[in-house]
Structures are given as C-alpha cells and as structure tokens.
Design a protein around this motif. Structure first.
Motif, PDB file in Angstrom:
ATOM      1  N   ASN A   1     -14.053  -0.370   4.731  1.00  0.00           N
ATOM      2  CA  ASN A   1     -14.422  -0.583   3.331  1.00  0.00           C
ATOM      3  C   ASN A   1     -13.259  -1.226   2.586  1.00  0.00           C
ATOM      4  O   ASN A   1     -12.261  -0.566   2.297  1.00  0.00           O
ATOM      5  N   TYR A   2     -13.377  -2.500   2.293  1.00  0.00           N
ATOM      6  CA  TYR A   2     -12.308  -3.261   1.628  1.00  0.00           C
ATOM      7  C   TYR A   2     -10.973  -3.077   2.354  1.00  0.00           C
ATOM      8  O   TYR A   2      -9.926  -2.939   1.719  1.00  0.00           O
TER       9      TYR A   2
ATOM     10  N   ASP B   1      -5.133   4.717   8.831  1.00  0.00           N
ATOM     11  CA  ASP B   1      -4.574   3.809   7.830  1.00  0.00           C
ATOM     12  C   ASP B   1      -3.096   3.611   8.163  1.00  0.00           C
ATOM     13  O   ASP B   1      -2.446   4.507   8.708  1.00  0.00           O
ATOM     14  N   ALA B   2      -2.572   2.439   7.809  1.00  0.00           N
ATOM     15  CA  ALA B   2      -1.150   2.171   8.057  1.00  0.00           C
ATOM     16  C   ALA B   2      -0.248   2.911   7.090  1.00  0.00           C
ATOM     17  O   ALA B   2       0.938   3.096   7.364  1.00  0.00           O
TER      18      ALA B   2
ATOM     19  N   TRP C   1     -11.575   8.937   0.701  1.00  0.00           N
ATOM     20  CA  TRP C   1     -12.815   9.386   0.038  1.00  0.00           C
ATOM     21  C   TRP C   1     -14.033   9.185   0.933  1.00  0.00           C
ATOM     22  O   TRP C   1     -14.917  10.048   0.996  1.00  0.00           O
TER      23      TRP C   1
ATOM     24  N   VAL D   1      -2.155   4.753  11.613  1.00  0.00           N
ATOM     25  CA  VAL D   1      -2.305   3.729  12.659  1.00  0.00           C
ATOM     26  C   VAL D   1      -2.434   2.375  11.987  1.00  0.00           C
ATOM     27  O   VAL D   1      -3.233   2.195  11.062  1.00  0.00           O
ATOM     28  N   ASP D   2      -1.656   1.439  12.474  1.00  0.00           N
ATOM     29  CA  ASP D   2      -1.752   0.060  12.013  1.00  0.00           C
ATOM     30  C   ASP D   2      -2.733  -0.701  12.907  1.00  0.00           C
ATOM     31  O   ASP D   2      -2.855  -0.379  14.083  1.00  0.00           O
ATOM     32  N   TYR D   3      -3.427  -1.689  12.335  1.00  0.00           N
ATOM     33  CA  TYR D   3      -4.383  -2.451  13.163  1.00  0.00           C
ATOM     34  C   TYR D   3      -3.680  -3.106  14.351  1.00  0.00           C
ATOM     35  O   TYR D   3      -4.276  -3.305  15.399  1.00  0.00           O
TER      36      TYR D   3
ATOM     37  N   TRP E   1       0.825  -1.217   0.000  1.00  0.00           N
ATOM     38  CA  TRP E   1       0.000   0.000   0.000  1.00  0.00           C
ATOM     39  C   TRP E   1       0.850   1.253   0.000  1.00  0.00           C
ATOM     40  O   TRP E   1       0.452   2.277  -0.574  1.00  0.00           O
TER      41      TRP E   1
ATOM     42  N   GLY F   1      -8.779   1.844   7.844  1.00  0.00           N
ATOM     43  CA  GLY F   1      -8.138   1.537   6.569  1.00  0.00           C
ATOM     44  C   GLY F   1      -8.712   2.472   5.510  1.00  0.00           C
ATOM     45  O   GLY F   1      -9.168   2.034   4.450  1.00  0.00           O
ATOM     46  N   CYS F   2      -8.653   3.776   5.822  1.00  0.00           N
ATOM     47  CA  CYS F   2      -9.389   4.781   5.016  1.00  0.00           C
ATOM     48  C   CYS F   2      -8.746   5.051   3.669  1.00  0.00           C
ATOM     49  O   CYS F   2      -9.347   5.717   2.823  1.00  0.00           O
ATOM     50  N   GLY F   3      -7.499   4.590   3.454  1.00  0.00           N
ATOM     51  CA  GLY F   3      -6.836   4.886   2.195  1.00  0.00           C
ATOM     52  C   GLY F   3      -6.666   6.388   2.010  1.00  0.00           C
ATOM     53  O   GLY F   3      -6.286   7.098   2.952  1.00  0.00           O
TER      54      GLY F   3
ATOM     55  N   LEU G   1      -0.792   7.387   1.993  1.00  0.00           N
ATOM     56  CA  LEU G   1      -2.234   7.559   1.775  1.00  0.00           C
ATOM     57  C   LEU G   1      -2.824   8.557   2.774  1.00  0.00           C
ATOM     58  O   LEU G   1      -3.687   9.382   2.403  1.00  0.00           O
TER      59      LEU G   1
ATOM     60  N   ARG H   1     -16.758  -0.179  -8.176  1.00  0.00           N
ATOM     61  CA  ARG H   1     -17.132   0.983  -7.352  1.00  0.00           C
ATOM     62  C   ARG H   1     -18.154   1.832  -8.093  1.00  0.00           C
ATOM     63  O   ARG H   1     -19.152   2.274  -7.506  1.00  0.00           O
TER      64      ARG H   1
END
Ligand SMILES: C[S@@+](CC[C@H](N)C(=O)[O-])C[C@H]1O[C@@H](n2cnc3c(N)ncnc32)[C@H](O)[C@@H]1O
Length: 245
Positions: free
Chosen positions: A137-138, A89-90, A73, A115-117, A21, A68-70, A94, A40
């Motif tokens: 979301n994915y 998101d990690a 959007w 932030v990582d899970y 990523w 995991g917002c990327g 992004l 999408r």
C-alpha cells in the motif's frame, strides 16, 4: 550521464528515500493514526482493505504479507482469528511503532520484521511465505519495481494474489511530463511539517503494468477508486496473480 554515474544517482535516491522514512517515522505515524491524510479518509483506506478482503474471504485460514507496512495499520486490520498477518518495512522506527500497537482482541498477533526490499531480492529465505495475499500500500516507491515484484512472486501461494495501491499516475503527473522518473514529495499538503523530503519514483500506467508483467505476474484486476464528491481518481489498485512459467 554515464551508466556508472546513473547507477550511483539511483542508489543515492534510494538511500535518501529510505533515510526519509526513518526521520519521518514520528510525523507519519501521527498522520496515519490521527486520520490526517485526506485521500485516505476519502476512500483509499477502504479501497485497499476491500481489495484484500476479497482475496481473504474465500479462505478458511490465510497468511498475509504487508510489504512496506509502515506503522502497521493495514497489517493490524488484516489480522484476524483466521489470518496471520506479517508486516515488513525498512524503517526500524516504524516497525518499532507497529510492534508496540496490539491488533484486535482474538486476532492472531501479527509479526513484524525490519526488512529492506533489497534483502528480499537477495535472499529467498527472508520472509519465505508462501502467502495467500501480498499487499503493497503506497510502498513501492523506488525505481526497482520489476525486481522487487519478481522477488515477491515466489513468496505468493500458487493461487495467491498480490494487491498494490499507488497514486493515480494521471493525477500524480500534474502539469509535469508523463514520464517515469524521480520526483520529490515535501509533504506540504499535510497539516503538520515532516522533517525530511522524500524522493520517490513516478511511473506511468504503462510502466506499472509492464513491471507486473516483467515480474512473471498476470494482471487480475485494475481499479480506480474515486473521490466521492469530485469523482476524480484517488488512486490506482492493481491486482495480480502468479503467471504459470
Ligand atoms: C507511504 S509509506 C506507506 C506505509 C504503509 N503501507 C501505509 O499504508 O501506511 C511507505 C513505506 O514504504 C517503506 N519503504 C520504502 N522503501 C522501502 C524499501 N526499499 N524496503 C522496505 N520498505 C520500504 C517505508 O519505510 C514506508 O514505511
């Protein structure tokens, strides 16, 4: 494989997943922002926004967490004058793209954090909430579903909802075995090349539902958005609430 070698394999897949990523951040941001992902456009964006709005519309004000917002959007889409949205998101690249993009005028400006899970699992004080809505979301792409969901559970408000959208397992299995396991996404169906292949963990429907239950959550909805023309499933949308302990 011995247990320790299996553990090393799993963590190296997770490391490769995270690293992909970071190197795909530019290509991914371009694909999302320029509508280059056919599923999408065909309905999965509308499906997740609709599921989130059903949670938020009954509240005068709300806090939402996009896990995991990327490039952000959905965080931006959820942000409004009455919704404070946070994206985590990690991938620093992004999160940087997300921070550089303003939300709609009048919305409470979203917050973003790298932030990582694994950090969510290990430290309850990171992004503590409580959140009325937590959405993935994915974004639940590795093999640690139940531990990650169990870390999200205490971050949900008592009457809050978790919404997960993922690939539909019966479609994603293709002609391969219908068994949990690591797979590789090469992004060849995208019209522009991605620098890195991405390891991801395939789950059967049974495995998704078991993961939700094992995390102390209760299923509250299961939706299968379909392609408007082919009527094939586009995705799976799982909604859950905190189960009383
Ligand atoms: C397919 S993208 C989805 C992004 C966004 N939710 C969207 O709908 O466009 C998956 C995202 O999950 C993030 N991710 C994957 N594993 C993660 C982890 N262990 N911790 C935090 N983020 C992770 C990636 O960095 C990536 O941004």
């Amino acid at each position: 494989m011995s247990d320790s070698r299996e553990g090393a394999h799993e963590s190296s897949e997770r490391d490769r997943l995270r690293a992909s990523w970071e190197s795909n951040a530019g290509a991914w941001t371009d694909a999302v922002r320029n509508g280059r992902i056919p599923s999408r456009r065909a309905g999965t964006d509308d499906a997740i926004v609709g599921a989130c709005e059903r949670v938020l519309r009954t509240r005068a004000s709300a806090r939402a967490l996009d896990v995991g917002c990327g490039e952000g959007w959905l965080t931006r889409r959820l942000a409004s004058p009455s919704v404070h949205a946070t994206g985590i998101d990690a991938s620093a690249a992004l999160i940087d793209a997300a921070r550089r993009t303003p939300a709609a005028p009048g919305a409470v400006p979203p917050s973003y954090e790298v932030v990582d899970y694994e950090q969510l699992r290990g430290d309850a004080s990171r992004v503590p909430g409580p959140f009325d809505l937590i959405v993935c979301n994915y974004a639940l792409l590795d093999d640690s579903l139940a531990p990650t969901l169990a870390a999200l559970r205490p971050r949900l408000a008592r009457d809050g909802s978790l919404v997960i959208q993922t690939v539909h397992p019966w479609v994603a299995a293709g002609d391969g075995p219908y068994d949990d396991g690591w797979r590789v996404e090469t992004f060849t169906s995208f019209d522009r090349p991605f620098p890195s292949a991405m390891p991801w963990y395939f789950r059967t429907l049974e495995s998704w539902l078991r993961g939700v239950q094992a995390a102390g959550l209760q299923l509250s909805g299961l939706d299968e958005p379909r392609h408007p023309e082919t009527r094939r499933p586009l995705s799976l949308v799982i909604s859950a609430r905190r189960r009383a302990t």
